[in-house]
Design a protein around this motif. Structure first.
Motif, PDB file in Angstrom:
ATOM      1  N   ARG A 167      -0.784  -9.312   2.750  1.00  0.00           N
ATOM      2  CA  ARG A 167       0.527  -8.836   2.307  1.00  0.00           C
ATOM      3  C   ARG A 167       0.919  -9.426   0.956  1.00  0.00           C
ATOM      4  N   LYS A 168       0.456 -10.643   0.680  1.00  0.00           N
ATOM      5  CA  LYS A 168       0.792 -11.285  -0.591  1.00  0.00           C
ATOM      6  C   LYS A 168      -0.025 -10.721  -1.742  1.00  0.00           C
ATOM      7  N   THR A 169      -1.321 -10.467  -1.508  1.00  0.00           N
ATOM      8  CA  THR A 169      -2.216 -10.060  -2.596  1.00  0.00           C
ATOM      9  C   THR A 169      -2.509  -8.562  -2.623  1.00  0.00           C
ATOM     10  N   GLY A 170      -2.348  -7.887  -1.471  1.00  0.00           N
ATOM     11  CA  GLY A 170      -2.742  -6.486  -1.389  1.00  0.00           C
ATOM     12  C   GLY A 170      -4.233  -6.314  -1.150  1.00  0.00           C
ATOM     13  N   ASN A 171      -4.938  -7.403  -0.858  1.00  0.00           N
ATOM     14  CA  ASN A 171      -6.376  -7.368  -0.619  1.00  0.00           C
ATOM     15  C   ASN A 171      -6.683  -7.873   0.788  1.00  0.00           C
ATOM     16  N   CYS A 172      -7.774  -7.418   1.341  1.00  0.00           N
ATOM     17  CA  CYS A 172      -8.212  -7.864   2.665  1.00  0.00           C
ATOM     18  C   CYS A 172      -8.712  -9.303   2.578  1.00  0.00           C
ATOM     19  N   ALA A 173      -8.309 -10.129   3.525  1.00  0.00           N
ATOM     20  CA  ALA A 173      -8.722 -11.534   3.541  1.00  0.00           C
ATOM     21  C   ALA A 173     -10.204 -11.699   3.846  1.00  0.00           C
ATOM     22  N   CYS A 174     -10.813 -10.700   4.457  1.00  0.00           N
ATOM     23  CA  CYS A 174     -12.208 -10.825   4.893  1.00  0.00           C
ATOM     24  C   CYS A 174     -13.208 -10.280   3.889  1.00  0.00           C
ATOM     25  N   CYS A 175     -12.920  -9.156   3.283  1.00  0.00           N
ATOM     26  CA  CYS A 175     -13.876  -8.567   2.335  1.00  0.00           C
ATOM     27  C   CYS A 175     -13.365  -8.614   0.900  1.00  0.00           C
ATOM     28  N   GLY A 176     -12.084  -8.882   0.705  1.00  0.00           N
ATOM     29  CA  GLY A 176     -11.523  -8.978  -0.629  1.00  0.00           C
ATOM     30  C   GLY A 176     -11.160  -7.662  -1.271  1.00  0.00           C
ATOM     31  N   ARG A 177     -11.436  -6.543  -0.581  1.00  0.00           N
ATOM     32  CA  ARG A 177     -11.143  -5.232  -1.168  1.00  0.00           C
ATOM     33  C   ARG A 177      -9.648  -4.937  -1.103  1.00  0.00           C
ATOM     34  N   GLU A 178      -9.212  -4.077  -2.029  1.00  0.00           N
ATOM     35  CA  GLU A 178      -7.811  -3.678  -2.064  1.00  0.00           C
ATOM     36  C   GLU A 178      -7.473  -2.871  -0.818  1.00  0.00           C
ATOM     37  N   LEU A 179      -6.335  -3.170  -0.235  1.00  0.00           N
ATOM     38  CA  LEU A 179      -5.864  -2.431   0.940  1.00  0.00           C
ATOM     39  C   LEU A 179      -5.157  -1.176   0.449  1.00  0.00           C
ATOM     40  N   THR A 180      -5.722  -0.006   0.738  1.00  0.00           N
ATOM     41  CA  THR A 180      -5.140   1.249   0.260  1.00  0.00           C
ATOM     42  C   THR A 180      -4.609   2.109   1.391  1.00  0.00           C
ATOM     43  N   ASN A 181      -5.265   2.055   2.542  1.00  0.00           N
ATOM     44  CA  ASN A 181      -4.808   2.805   3.704  1.00  0.00           C
ATOM     45  C   ASN A 181      -3.431   2.292   4.138  1.00  0.00           C
ATOM     46  N   ALA A 182      -2.503   3.221   4.452  1.00  0.00           N
ATOM     47  CA  ALA A 182      -1.134   2.827   4.807  1.00  0.00           C
ATOM     48  C   ALA A 182      -1.112   1.865   5.990  1.00  0.00           C
ATOM     49  N   GLU A 183      -1.971   2.114   6.976  1.00  0.00           N
ATOM     50  CA  GLU A 183      -2.021   1.233   8.151  1.00  0.00           C
ATOM     51  C   GLU A 183      -2.518  -0.156   7.757  1.00  0.00           C
ATOM     52  N   SER A 184      -3.531  -0.194   6.908  1.00  0.00           N
ATOM     53  CA  SER A 184      -4.070  -1.475   6.453  1.00  0.00           C
ATOM     54  C   SER A 184      -3.038  -2.254   5.653  1.00  0.00           C
ATOM     55  N   VAL A 185      -2.315  -1.557   4.786  1.00  0.00           N
ATOM     56  CA  VAL A 185      -1.275  -2.206   3.993  1.00  0.00           C
ATOM     57  C   VAL A 185      -0.201  -2.778   4.898  1.00  0.00           C
ATOM     58  N   ALA A 186       0.188  -2.001   5.896  1.00  0.00           N
ATOM     59  CA  ALA A 186       1.222  -2.466   6.830  1.00  0.00           C
ATOM     60  C   ALA A 186       0.740  -3.653   7.648  1.00  0.00           C
ATOM     61  N   LEU A 187      -0.538  -3.615   8.055  1.00  0.00           N
ATOM     62  CA  LEU A 187      -1.090  -4.699   8.869  1.00  0.00           C
ATOM     63  C   LEU A 187      -1.443  -5.929   8.031  1.00  0.00           C
ATOM     64  N   GLY A 188      -1.723  -5.728   6.740  1.00  0.00           N
ATOM     65  CA  GLY A 188      -2.114  -6.829   5.881  1.00  0.00           C
ATOM     66  C   GLY A 188      -3.586  -7.185   6.002  1.00  0.00           C
ATOM     67  N   ILE A 189      -4.351  -6.331   6.688  1.00  0.00           N
ATOM     68  CA  ILE A 189      -5.787  -6.576   6.847  1.00  0.00           C
ATOM     69  C   ILE A 189      -6.479  -5.254   7.159  1.00  0.00           C
ATOM     70  N   GLY A 190      -7.691  -5.074   6.688  1.00  0.00           N
ATOM     71  CA  GLY A 190      -8.437  -3.859   6.983  1.00  0.00           C
ATOM     72  C   GLY A 190      -8.873  -3.823   8.439  1.00  0.00           C
ATOM     73  N   PRO A 191      -8.731  -2.692   9.121  1.00  0.00           N
ATOM     74  CA  PRO A 191      -9.060  -2.629  10.551  1.00  0.00           C
ATOM     75  C   PRO A 191     -10.529  -2.882  10.853  1.00  0.00           C
ATOM     76  N   ILE A 192     -11.444  -2.472   9.971  1.00  0.00           N
ATOM     77  CA  ILE A 192     -12.862  -2.712  10.209  1.00  0.00           C
ATOM     78  C   ILE A 192     -13.143  -4.206  10.158  1.00  0.00           C
TER      79      ILE A 192
END
Length: 199
Positions: A167-192
């Motif tokens: 939520r702070k960076t807009g990137n996934c903590a695990c892979c470092g990629r930008e969170l673009t999916n609305a669900e991922s942005v809301a969750l703060g982490i990529g579901p995969i």
């Protein structure tokens, strides 16, 4: 006094010159002896300070949640899992080499302007130490004062720490990629990644 100086010749030009003079002449002047004693005392004090700092960082931290997260990611196919949160970047050591099974702890370099906020796990990162296979944090001599507290925050709840990072960076903590999916942005982490890391 010469023996401690001999131990410094590879990295201290003054010590090297004193040892060379002693070897050539068999003695040193009173001023050189006084300077050498001050330098030896200063080096010993600096070494003691670094050791005390490292020992202070060696507090017992329950790191089992971090270990479980990395084991889950590795078992799900991530050969070199990495994780970013609380100002730290954690990465699994390769299976070959002397640190097999360890988790490296670094403070990532600051990304240049215009780069995505994706901490790089590279040689420019400030190495803080490692989590050993038996879940002990072995700090480096240059460990930052905030590193143990950051590890404690991650270990207390790796999922929440990952969400805060996302939520702070807009990137996934695990892979470092930008969170673009609305669900991922809301969750703060990529579901995969969340699934692969067991978060």
């Amino acid at each position: 006094m010469i023996e401690p100086l001999r131990g410094m010749v590879e990295w201290n030009d003054f010590a090297a010159s004193l040892v060379a003079q002693f070897d050539a002449r068999g003695d040193l002047s009173e001023k050189q002896v006084a300077s050498a004693r001050r330098m030896i005392a200063k080096c010993a004090a600096s070494r003691a300070e670094r050791t005390a700092k490292r020992d202070a960082a060696s507090v017992t931290v329950d790191l089992s949640a971090i270990r479980a997260m990395f084991d889950t990611a590795f078992a799900s196919g991530r050969k070199r899992p990495s994780y970013r949160a609380e100002g730290l970047a954690l990465s699994r050591a390769p299976d070959h080499g002397r640190n097999a099974g360890a988790i490296y702890v670094k403070i990532p370099r600051t990304a240049p302007a215009g780069d995505p906020l994706n901490p790089q796990l590279d040689d420019d990162s400030a190495y803080q130490g490692k989590i050993t296979p038996d879940n002990v944090f072995a700090p480096s001599f240059k460990v930052a004062d905030t590193t143990v507290a950051a590890l404690q925050a991650i270990a207390a709840d790796p999922t929440e720490a990952a969400v805060r990072y996302g939520r702070k960076t807009g990137n996934c903590a695990c892979c470092g990629r930008e969170l673009t999916n609305a669900e991922s942005v809301a969750l703060g982490i990529g579901p995969i990644c969340a699934g692969k890391f067991g978060l």
